[in-house]
Design a protein around this motif. Sequence first.
Motif, PDB file in Angstrom:
ATOM      1  N   GLU A 143       0.823  -1.218   0.000  1.00 30.10           N
ATOM      2  CA  GLU A 143       0.000   0.000   0.000  1.00 30.10           C
ATOM      3  C   GLU A 143       0.858   1.269   0.000  1.00 30.10           C
ATOM      4  OE1 GLU A 143      -2.548  -0.261   3.418  1.00 30.10           O
ATOM      5  OE2 GLU A 143      -3.743  -1.887   2.558  1.00 30.10           O
ATOM      6  N   LYS A 144       1.965   1.227   0.704  1.00 27.79           N
ATOM      7  CA  LYS A 144       2.835   2.406   0.853  1.00 27.79           C
ATOM      8  C   LYS A 144       4.023   2.373  -0.094  1.00 27.79           C
ATOM      9  CE  LYS A 144       0.669   3.893   4.597  1.00 27.79           C
ATOM     10  NZ  LYS A 144       0.257   5.206   4.942  1.00 27.79           N
ATOM     11  N   PHE A 145       3.994   1.485  -1.082  1.00 28.09           N
ATOM     12  CA  PHE A 145       5.135   1.261  -1.964  1.00 28.09           C
ATOM     13  C   PHE A 145       5.702   2.549  -2.563  1.00 28.09           C
ATOM     14  CE2 PHE A 145       6.865   0.623  -6.226  1.00 28.09           C
ATOM     15  CZ  PHE A 145       7.900  -0.243  -5.953  1.00 28.09           C
ATOM     16  N   SER A 146       4.861   3.369  -3.172  1.00 27.61           N
ATOM     17  CA  SER A 146       5.378   4.565  -3.855  1.00 27.61           C
ATOM     18  C   SER A 146       6.052   5.526  -2.879  1.00 27.61           C
ATOM     19  CB  SER A 146       4.270   5.265  -4.638  1.00 27.61           C
ATOM     20  OG  SER A 146       3.227   5.647  -3.760  1.00 27.61           O
ATOM     21  N   ALA A 147       5.530   5.657  -1.677  1.00 26.61           N
ATOM     22  CA  ALA A 147       6.153   6.545  -0.684  1.00 26.61           C
ATOM     23  C   ALA A 147       7.452   5.952  -0.149  1.00 26.61           C
ATOM     24  CB  ALA A 147       5.188   6.807   0.462  1.00 26.61           C
ATOM     25  N   LEU A 148       7.494   4.635   0.012  1.00 31.65           N
ATOM     26  CA  LEU A 148       8.691   3.980   0.562  1.00 31.65           C
ATOM     27  C   LEU A 148       9.870   4.037  -0.406  1.00 31.65           C
ATOM     28  CD1 LEU A 148       7.060   0.796   2.157  1.00 31.65           C
ATOM     29  CD2 LEU A 148       8.057   2.737   3.384  1.00 31.65           C
ATOM     30  N   PHE A 149       9.594   3.913  -1.696  1.00 37.87           N
ATOM     31  CA  PHE A 149      10.665   3.823  -2.691  1.00 37.87           C
ATOM     32  C   PHE A 149      10.792   5.064  -3.569  1.00 37.87           C
ATOM     33  CE2 PHE A 149       9.815  -0.557  -1.536  1.00 37.87           C
ATOM     34  CZ  PHE A 149      11.079  -1.077  -1.407  1.00 37.87           C
ATOM     35  N   ASP A 150      10.214   6.194  -3.160  1.00 34.09           N
ATOM     36  CA  ASP A 150      10.204   7.378  -4.016  1.00 34.09           C
ATOM     37  C   ASP A 150      11.591   7.968  -4.265  1.00 34.09           C
ATOM     38  OD1 ASP A 150      10.559   8.436  -1.470  1.00 34.09           O
ATOM     39  OD2 ASP A 150       9.213  10.141  -1.802  1.00 34.09           O
ATOM     40  N   GLN A 151      12.528   7.800  -3.352  1.00 34.99           N
ATOM     41  CA  GLN A 151      13.864   8.374  -3.554  1.00 34.99           C
ATOM     42  C   GLN A 151      14.877   7.356  -4.095  1.00 34.99           C
ATOM     43  OE1 GLN A 151      15.139  10.360  -0.004  1.00 34.99           O
ATOM     44  NE2 GLN A 151      13.445  11.799  -0.046  1.00 34.99           N
ATOM     45  N   ASN A 152      14.444   6.115  -4.278  1.00 34.78           N
ATOM     46  CA  ASN A 152      15.299   5.056  -4.821  1.00 34.78           C
ATOM     47  C   ASN A 152      16.626   4.943  -4.076  1.00 34.78           C
ATOM     48  OD1 ASN A 152      15.622   2.889  -6.543  1.00 34.78           O
ATOM     49  ND2 ASN A 152      16.722   4.104  -8.067  1.00 34.78           N
ATOM     50  N   SER A 153      16.553   5.003  -2.753  1.00 36.42           N
ATOM     51  CA  SER A 153      17.743   4.926  -1.910  1.00 36.42           C
ATOM     52  C   SER A 153      17.501   3.933  -0.783  1.00 36.42           C
ATOM     53  CB  SER A 153      18.043   6.321  -1.338  1.00 36.42           C
ATOM     54  OG  SER A 153      18.787   6.230  -0.160  1.00 36.42           O
ATOM     55  N   PRO A 154      18.433   3.005  -0.559  1.00 41.96           N
ATOM     56  CA  PRO A 154      18.257   2.050   0.539  1.00 41.96           C
ATOM     57  C   PRO A 154      18.098   2.733   1.899  1.00 41.96           C
ATOM     58  CG  PRO A 154      20.051   1.349  -0.884  1.00 41.96           C
ATOM     59  CD  PRO A 154      19.637   2.714  -1.335  1.00 41.96           C
ATOM     60  N   ASP A 155      18.888   3.760   2.161  1.00 42.70           N
ATOM     61  CA  ASP A 155      18.806   4.447   3.449  1.00 42.70           C
ATOM     62  C   ASP A 155      17.465   5.154   3.626  1.00 42.70           C
ATOM     63  OD1 ASP A 155      21.344   3.646   4.366  1.00 42.70           O
ATOM     64  OD2 ASP A 155      22.309   5.300   3.296  1.00 42.70           O
ATOM     65  N   SER A 156      16.982   5.792   2.574  1.00 39.01           N
ATOM     66  CA  SER A 156      15.694   6.470   2.625  1.00 39.01           C
ATOM     67  C   SER A 156      14.571   5.456   2.861  1.00 39.01           C
ATOM     68  CB  SER A 156      15.451   7.229   1.330  1.00 39.01           C
ATOM     69  OG  SER A 156      14.149   7.735   1.295  1.00 39.01           O
ATOM     70  N   PHE A 157      14.623   4.333   2.150  1.00 34.20           N
ATOM     71  CA  PHE A 157      13.620   3.277   2.311  1.00 34.20           C
ATOM     72  C   PHE A 157      13.612   2.770   3.744  1.00 34.20           C
ATOM     73  CE2 PHE A 157      13.269  -1.371   2.628  1.00 34.20           C
ATOM     74  CZ  PHE A 157      11.898  -1.501   2.462  1.00 34.20           C
ATOM     75  N   LEU A 158      14.795   2.492   4.292  1.00 30.52           N
ATOM     76  CA  LEU A 158      14.885   1.947   5.647  1.00 30.52           C
ATOM     77  C   LEU A 158      14.338   2.938   6.670  1.00 30.52           C
ATOM     78  CD1 LEU A 158      15.736  -0.322   7.519  1.00 30.52           C
ATOM     79  CD2 LEU A 158      18.056   0.622   7.513  1.00 30.52           C
ATOM     80  N   GLU A 159      14.680   4.196   6.517  1.00 34.48           N
ATOM     81  CA  GLU A 159      14.173   5.223   7.431  1.00 34.48           C
ATOM     82  C   GLU A 159      12.647   5.305   7.372  1.00 34.48           C
ATOM     83  OE1 GLU A 159      14.293  10.055   7.588  1.00 34.48           O
ATOM     84  OE2 GLU A 159      16.158   9.034   7.057  1.00 34.48           O
ATOM     85  N   LYS A 160      12.103   5.286   6.160  1.00 35.59           N
ATOM     86  CA  LYS A 160      10.649   5.373   5.995  1.00 35.59           C
ATOM     87  C   LYS A 160       9.962   4.112   6.517  1.00 35.59           C
ATOM     88  CE  LYS A 160      10.852   8.563   2.167  1.00 35.59           C
ATOM     89  NZ  LYS A 160      10.602   8.781   0.743  1.00 35.59           N
ATOM     90  N   MET A 161      10.595   2.966   6.335  1.00 36.32           N
ATOM     91  CA  MET A 161      10.003   1.716   6.814  1.00 36.32           C
ATOM     92  C   MET A 161      10.003   1.671   8.342  1.00 36.32           C
ATOM     93  SD  MET A 161       8.465  -0.675   5.326  1.00 36.32           S
ATOM     94  CE  MET A 161       7.454  -1.765   6.286  1.00 36.32           C
ATOM     95  N   ARG A 162      11.078   2.126   8.959  1.00 37.76           N
ATOM     96  CA  ARG A 162      11.110   2.195  10.424  1.00 37.76           C
ATOM     97  C   ARG A 162      10.019   3.128  10.941  1.00 37.76           C
ATOM     98  NH1 ARG A 162      17.612   2.725  10.907  1.00 37.76           N
ATOM     99  NH2 ARG A 162      18.097   0.503  10.837  1.00 37.76           N
ATOM    100  N   PHE A 163       9.845   4.265  10.265  1.00 34.13           N
ATOM    101  CA  PHE A 163       8.798   5.213  10.648  1.00 34.13           C
ATOM    102  C   PHE A 163       7.421   4.556  10.509  1.00 34.13           C
ATOM    103  CE2 PHE A 163       5.639   8.427   9.572  1.00 34.13           C
ATOM    104  CZ  PHE A 163       5.778   9.302  10.645  1.00 34.13           C
ATOM    105  N   GLU A 164       7.219   3.851   9.408  1.00 35.07           N
ATOM    106  CA  GLU A 164       5.930   3.199   9.142  1.00 35.07           C
ATOM    107  C   GLU A 164       5.632   2.137  10.205  1.00 35.07           C
ATOM    108  OE1 GLU A 164       2.523   3.344   7.466  1.00 35.07           O
ATOM    109  OE2 GLU A 164       4.126   4.478   6.538  1.00 35.07           O
ATOM    110  N   VAL A 165       6.619   1.343  10.541  1.00 43.12           N
ATOM    111  CA  VAL A 165       6.431   0.297  11.553  1.00 43.12           C
ATOM    112  C   VAL A 165       6.111   0.914  12.909  1.00 43.12           C
ATOM    113  CG1 VAL A 165       7.638  -1.495  12.864  1.00 43.12           C
ATOM    114  CG2 VAL A 165       7.794  -1.476  10.381  1.00 43.12           C
ATOM    115  N   ALA A 166       6.781   2.000  13.242  1.00 45.58           N
ATOM    116  CA  ALA A 166       6.580   2.630  14.547  1.00 45.58           C
ATOM    117  C   ALA A 166       5.261   3.388  14.635  1.00 45.58           C
ATOM    118  CB  ALA A 166       7.738   3.585  14.841  1.00 45.58           C
ATOM    119  N   ASN A 167       4.709   3.830  13.508  1.00 43.08           N
ATOM    120  CA  ASN A 167       3.528   4.690  13.539  1.00 43.08           C
ATOM    121  C   ASN A 167       2.269   4.077  12.939  1.00 43.08           C
ATOM    122  OD1 ASN A 167       4.657   7.163  14.740  1.00 43.08           O
ATOM    123  ND2 ASN A 167       5.996   7.048  12.967  1.00 43.08           N
TER     124      ASN A 167
END
Length: 159
Positions: free
Chosen positions: A125-149
Amino acid sequence: MKRILAVSLFFALVASPLYVASAKHGAAGCGLGSIVITENKKVHQVIAATVNGTLGNQTFGISTGTLGCETSGFTQKQAEQQIFVHMNFQSLEQEFAKGSGEKMEAFASLMGCSDMGTFGKIGKEKFSALFDQNSPDSFLEKMRFEVANNSALVGSCKI
């Protein structure tokens, strides 16, 4: 010189077990000394502690998780997640687009998540927001935020 040696020996025999008691490694704690000297008698523990202290290998073991030392803390988990994401970023991107896959499930496990279905559903569901910057670090940060919130993931994941 004898006085310094006597104080050191006293500390090693009497005081050190009070500070560094470990059921797995004895009073000497983890390190090369505890691997080489496995007996749990006081004299052997003093020798093991001396080897650990003089060679500096206990600090190395604690930092790297080697020499019988365990590192299962928060920082270690974050490092494992970061390495995994960097090594598997393209596969994760493809599997998150589908909402399922072996690498995605392994990543969910590294994030401490037990409900793979919910993890995959939210990731899709959140694919486009998670991978919008095409960066592993950005994805990981966004995924941690998503899991926590995300209320669905908070109950399933322990990061």
